[in-house]
Design a protein around this motif. Structure first.
Motif, short mmCIF file in Angstrom:
data_model
loop_
_atom_site.label_atom_id
_atom_site.label_comp_id
_atom_site.label_asym_id
_atom_site.label_seq_id
_atom_site.Cartn_x
_atom_site.Cartn_y
_atom_site.Cartn_z
N HIS A 121 0.86 -1.18 0.00
CA HIS A 121 0.00 0.00 0.00
C HIS A 121 0.88 1.22 0.00
CE1 HIS A 121 -3.56 -2.43 0.84
NE2 HIS A 121 -2.71 -3.20 1.54
N LEU A 122 0.68 2.08 -0.95
CA LEU A 122 1.54 3.26 -1.11
C LEU A 122 0.66 4.48 -1.14
CD1 LEU A 122 4.30 4.53 -2.00
CD2 LEU A 122 3.63 4.05 -4.33
N SER A 123 1.06 5.47 -0.37
CA SER A 123 0.27 6.70 -0.48
C SER A 123 1.20 7.84 -0.85
CB SER A 123 -0.44 6.99 0.85
OG SER A 123 0.50 7.51 1.79
N LEU A 124 0.68 8.68 -1.71
CA LEU A 124 1.51 9.72 -2.31
C LEU A 124 0.76 11.04 -2.19
CD1 LEU A 124 4.11 10.03 -4.06
CD2 LEU A 124 2.65 9.81 -6.04
N PRO A 125 1.32 11.97 -1.43
CA PRO A 125 0.62 13.26 -1.35
C PRO A 125 0.86 14.05 -2.63
CG PRO A 125 2.61 13.30 -0.03
CD PRO A 125 2.52 11.91 -0.60
N LEU A 126 -0.12 14.85 -3.00
CA LEU A 126 -0.04 15.46 -4.31
C LEU A 126 0.31 16.94 -4.26
CD1 LEU A 126 -3.04 13.80 -6.13
CD2 LEU A 126 -0.63 13.53 -6.59
N ARG A 127 0.39 17.45 -3.18
CA ARG A 127 0.81 18.85 -3.03
C ARG A 127 -0.05 19.78 -3.88
NH1 ARG A 127 6.37 20.60 -3.31
NH2 ARG A 127 7.71 18.80 -3.00
N GLY A 128 -1.31 19.59 -3.80
CA GLY A 128 -2.19 20.53 -4.47
C GLY A 128 -2.46 20.22 -5.94
N ALA A 129 -1.69 19.33 -6.51
CA ALA A 129 -1.96 19.05 -7.92
C ALA A 129 -3.17 18.14 -8.07
CB ALA A 129 -0.73 18.41 -8.56
N ARG A 130 -3.85 18.22 -9.15
CA ARG A 130 -5.01 17.34 -9.35
C ARG A 130 -4.59 16.18 -10.23
NH1 ARG A 130 -8.60 21.54 -10.40
NH2 ARG A 130 -9.35 22.38 -8.39
N ALA A 131 -5.01 14.98 -9.82
CA ALA A 131 -4.58 13.80 -10.58
C ALA A 131 -5.77 13.13 -11.22
CB ALA A 131 -3.89 12.82 -9.64
N THR A 132 -5.54 12.61 -12.38
CA THR A 132 -6.57 11.77 -13.02
C THR A 132 -5.92 10.46 -13.42
OG1 THR A 132 -6.05 12.59 -15.20
CG2 THR A 132 -7.78 13.73 -13.98
N ALA A 133 -6.70 9.56 -13.92
CA ALA A 133 -6.16 8.24 -14.29
C ALA A 133 -5.09 8.37 -15.36
CB ALA A 133 -7.29 7.35 -14.79
N ALA A 134 -5.20 9.40 -16.18
CA ALA A 134 -4.23 9.54 -17.27
C ALA A 134 -2.83 9.86 -16.77
CB ALA A 134 -4.68 10.63 -18.23
N ASN A 135 -2.76 10.35 -15.59
CA ASN A 135 -1.42 10.73 -15.12
C ASN A 135 -0.66 9.55 -14.56
OD1 ASN A 135 -3.34 13.36 -14.07
ND2 ASN A 135 -1.69 13.68 -15.55
N ILE A 136 -1.32 8.45 -14.34
CA ILE A 136 -0.66 7.31 -13.70
C ILE A 136 -0.25 6.30 -14.76
CG2 ILE A 136 -0.94 5.43 -12.05
CD1 ILE A 136 -3.10 7.17 -10.71
N PHE A 137 0.99 5.91 -14.70
CA PHE A 137 1.48 4.91 -15.64
C PHE A 137 2.10 3.78 -14.84
CE2 PHE A 137 2.96 3.26 -19.51
CZ PHE A 137 4.20 2.74 -19.30
#
Lengths: 359, 424
Positions: B18-34
């Motif tokens: 289980h990994l958690s990654l803070p995004l520092r205000g950026a917005r993430a969508t599925a497209a950003n994950i590879f």
């Protein structure tokens, strides 16, 4: 949608019989389930076949061969007991046959110089009154009326004026025979002429021209004061004339309909309902029509003379049975909706038209 | 330069990471994950996080949840084993590079496979839909057929019933007839006996008053009824003839035989021709009034021809043609003149022009066409062009097969041709 369509009369093909000759005319034998086919065999002789309708087949009861091909026949002038058949052949001979003893005709005359195209009989079968008479129309341009009791000479002869070029007579029909004296003959010719001859006054009562050759004429009933006349012609047109009101110059009112692209060979009225008739066409199709009378059948024109008003036609059903012309058609006088038709594909078909009671 | 995201937290179980990654205000969508088996990358420009995983994972079943500014990855390990660390430490740069590339390639392949699979499923769906509609239509058709069949059977049954009724009625009638006949015969016998008894008294009358029973039982009843009927039928009517006239037509053919369109065209052309005046007024001013009428000039020409003055006739026709060059008869007659004058080529030209104007070919202009062909044929023959001449004669014969002269001449030409062929 299909549901209302199935409420209309249906033309059901009951039996089909393949023949080995060309059939020109087919007729029901009155008061029976038997029918006759008349025609021309390949070797140039005439054929009469008597069939009986049994279960889902036509059973051949008798076959009679005659020297000349036979074009048309009628039971119209014979009594119910005798049921003699009157025929016209390719040589212009009118013969009346007793089918029980067909070797020698009961009556025979060389009535015309050329083929007898059409024949009709009146005064027989217990229908109407008056003398039994037979009318024949021929390619020699004449229309002759015969009485079986008078040998050799016709009782009426409608022939072209001397020196005038003749036109083939294609069809004849009796009408207006509502008492012993009255009778008319209607004749249709190949140039589109329709002529109405009054036999009581021996004169031409009316004539008109419908431009195309007239293939078939029939009154809705022979034995009543003439009511309606249907005339069919080439190029798919037919006319229905209202015969109750004759205008001095305009004649009879009519309505016409163009049903098919091809020739309309025959018209036959349903014996049990005089406003329903069937037309058969050169494309092998049958159309069933109903005539509706107008609100007023006659009106006065600008000079005060009475003129007829034609009604309207509606198509009840149509069906295509063959690829060849259906040249002959006859309703059974005994069973409503039963009819026989003969086509040039050497097939005779017995059909049943349903739901005629609901019209 | 991307900004590396390094503040990640992770914990693991035997089967998952289980990994958690803070995004520092950026917005993430599925497209950003590879993600691939060994490589995980999150790229939200300008932020970048990548991890080369310690061990392969099942990237298909692994999930990523984006919530509250964090991404929570649940990565299912391929081999259930505890990892020493999340990423591969101390890895060679090259190895890292390879892994990255492989990851990309794998991802591409997978994408391809997915599109293929999608296509296949789409096809299958279409096929299924088609089959379903076909089934529905079949059912409909069958239903209608069944209804028709039922009608047919019902009607056949009715017919059979009716026939049976007819038969029964006939049988009943014939039985009745027999009974009646028997009764009649019995009555006749009775009457006979009575009469015989009566006449026994006066002896002479006995033989004469023999009642004749009619021959044949079946004849008797019908004869009686027939006699009654015959009294009611009137005698044959006295013979008479009605004379008939048929409707005349301008063209003596029934509508079905006529070529109405062509005949109309011909009439139209004639009318037009009459009206055309190709006048050249300057020269014609000194002509008399009547000399300006093409018809008058044509008549004049005809008269000259009859008198034998062919040149004058030609002049007349010439003038007429100048006034109206659409009348075929002018050319036709001028051709005749030229023939007489032995101006054979001019005769041919005029006949041809006349034929041109005599279209469309209808019964009305038959005579003119025959003449034109004959004249042109004659001219050809005189020029010794026999084959062309024969052609024209045959054309003339086609229009008028009964003309003996044309036939004779055609025969002559034929024999001439054969003669020259044999000779040469």
């Amino acid at each position: 949608s299909s549901a209302p369509a199935l409420e209309r009369p249906q033309v059901v093909s009951h039996v089909q019989q393949s023949l080995s000759y060309t059939v020109f005319d087919c007729k029901w034998v009155p008061r029976s389930a038997r029918l006759l086919c008349l025609g021309s065999a390949a070797r140039g002789t005439g054929v009469v076949q008597l069939y009986e309708l049994r279960a889902a087949r036509l059973e051949l009861l008798r076959e009679i061969e005659k020297p000349k091909p036979i074009k048309c026949g009628t039971f119209g002038a014979t009594s119910l007991q005798q049921r003699y058949l009157a025929t016209g052949d390719f040589d212009g001979n009118l013969n009346i046959w007793n089918l029980e003893a067909p070797e020698i005709p009961v009556y025979s005359v060389k009535g015309h110089k050329e083929i007898i195209n059409s024949i009709d009989g009146v005064g027989g079968l217990g229908i109407g009154e008056g003398a039994p008479e037979i009318v024949t129309g021929s390619r020699d341009g004449t229309v002759k009326v015969w009485d079986p009791r008078q040998k050799d000479t016709p009782v009426a002869n409608m022939e072209p004026v001397q020196g005038e070029s003749k036109r083939d007579c294609w069809t004849v029909a009796f009408g207006n025979a509502y008492n012993q004296e009255e009778r008319v003959v209607c004749a249709g010719y190949d140039n589109g002429d329709i002529k109405l001859f009054d036999l009581k006054t021996m004169s031409l009562r009316w004539e008109t021209n419908i431009k195309n050759g007239v293939c078939s004429v029939e009154f809705d009933r022979k034995d009543i004061n003439m009511n309606k006349l249907v005339a069919t012609s080439l190029e798919g047109k037919f006319h229905v004339f209202d015969m109750r009101t004759q205008h001095p110059t305009k004649g009879f009112a009519s309505v016409s309909e163009k049903a098919q692209k091809s020739t309309i060979w025959q018209v036959r009225h349903l014996p049990q309902n005089r406003d329903i008739f069937m037309t058969s066409g050169g494309s092998g199709s049958l159309h069933l029509w109903k005539y509706e009378y107008p609100a007023q059948r006659s009106k006065k024109d600008s000079e005060g003379a009475e003129m007829g008003v034609a009604g309207s036609l509606s198509l009840l059903q149509n069906v295509t049975l063959s690829t060849q012309p259906i040249s002959s058609l006859d309703w059974s006088p005994d069973k409503k909706g039963l009819c026989v038709c003969g086509a040039f594909d050497q097939t005779v078909r017995v059909l049943i038209v349903t739901k005629l009671n609901k019209i | 330069m991307p900004v590396w995201l390094r503040e990640h937290r992770w914990h693991q179980t035997l089967t998952a990471v289980h990994l958690s990654l803070p995004l520092r205000g950026a917005r993430a969508t599925a497209a950003n994950i590879f993600c691939s088996e060994r490589y995980l990358k999150v790229s939200i420009p300008p932020f970048l996080f990548e991890a080369i995983l310690y061990a392969p994972i099942d990237d298909k079943s692994s999930t990523a949840k984006i919530k509250n500014g964090n991404i929570f990855f649940t990565l299912y390990k391929k081999d259930p084993a505890m990892w020493d660390s999340l990423t591969l430490e101390n890895a060679d740069k090259e190895i890292l590079q390879n892994i990255r590339e492989n990851a990309v390639l794998k991802a591409q392949e997978r994408a391809k496979e997915e599109t293929e699979a999608k296509k296949v499923t789409k096809q299958e769906h279409k096929k299924y839909a088609l089959e379903a509609t076909m089934k529905l239509e079949e059912a409909e058709r069958k239903r209608i057929e069944d209804l028709k069949e039922k009608e047919r059977q019902k009607v056949t049954k009715e017919l059979e019933l009716w026939k049976k009724q007819q038969k029964d009625a006939e049988n009943y009638k014939s039985i009745q007839k027999e009974v009646e006949l028997n009764q009649e015969i019995w009555q006749l016998k009775e009457r006979k006996n009575e009469k015989m008894n009566k006449t026994r008294v006066p002896n002479e009358g006995a033989s004469k008053t023999r009642l004749k029973p009619t021959t044949g039982c079946h004849g008797s009843s019908s004869m009686f009824s027939q006699n009654l009927k015959e009294e009611q039928i009137p005698s044959p009517r006295s013979a008479a003839t009605i004379k008939v006239n048929f409707t005349p037509r301008v063209f003596p053919t029934a509508l079905r035989e006529s070529r109405v369109a062509e005949e109309e065209e011909w009439l139209h052309k004639q009318a037009e021709a009459r009206r055309t005046i190709t006048a050249d007024l300057s020269e014609l001013e000194d002509l008399k009034e009547e000399e300006k009428n093409p018809d008058w000039l044509k008549d004049k020409g005809n008269k000259m021809f009859a008198m034998g003055n062919y040149l004058a006739a030609v002049n007349a026709y010439n003038l007429a043609v100048r006034l109206n060059n659409k009348l075929p008869l002018l050319y036709l007659n001028r051709a005749a003149c030229h023939l007489k004058l032995r101006n054979l080529h001019k005769a041919i030209a005029d006949s041809s022009k006349a034929l041109e104007l005599l279209t469309p070919p209808v019964p009305d202009n038959e005579n003119a066409r025959v003449k034109a062909y004959v004249r042109r044929g004659t001219a050809f023959c005189q020029l010794e062009l026999y084959t062309e001449g024969l052609q024209d004669y045959e054309a003339a014969l086609k229009i008028d097969p009964k003309n003996k002269n044309i036939e004779k001449d055609a025969e002559k030409i034929r024999s001439l041709i054969q003669g020259t062929m044999q000779g040469s």
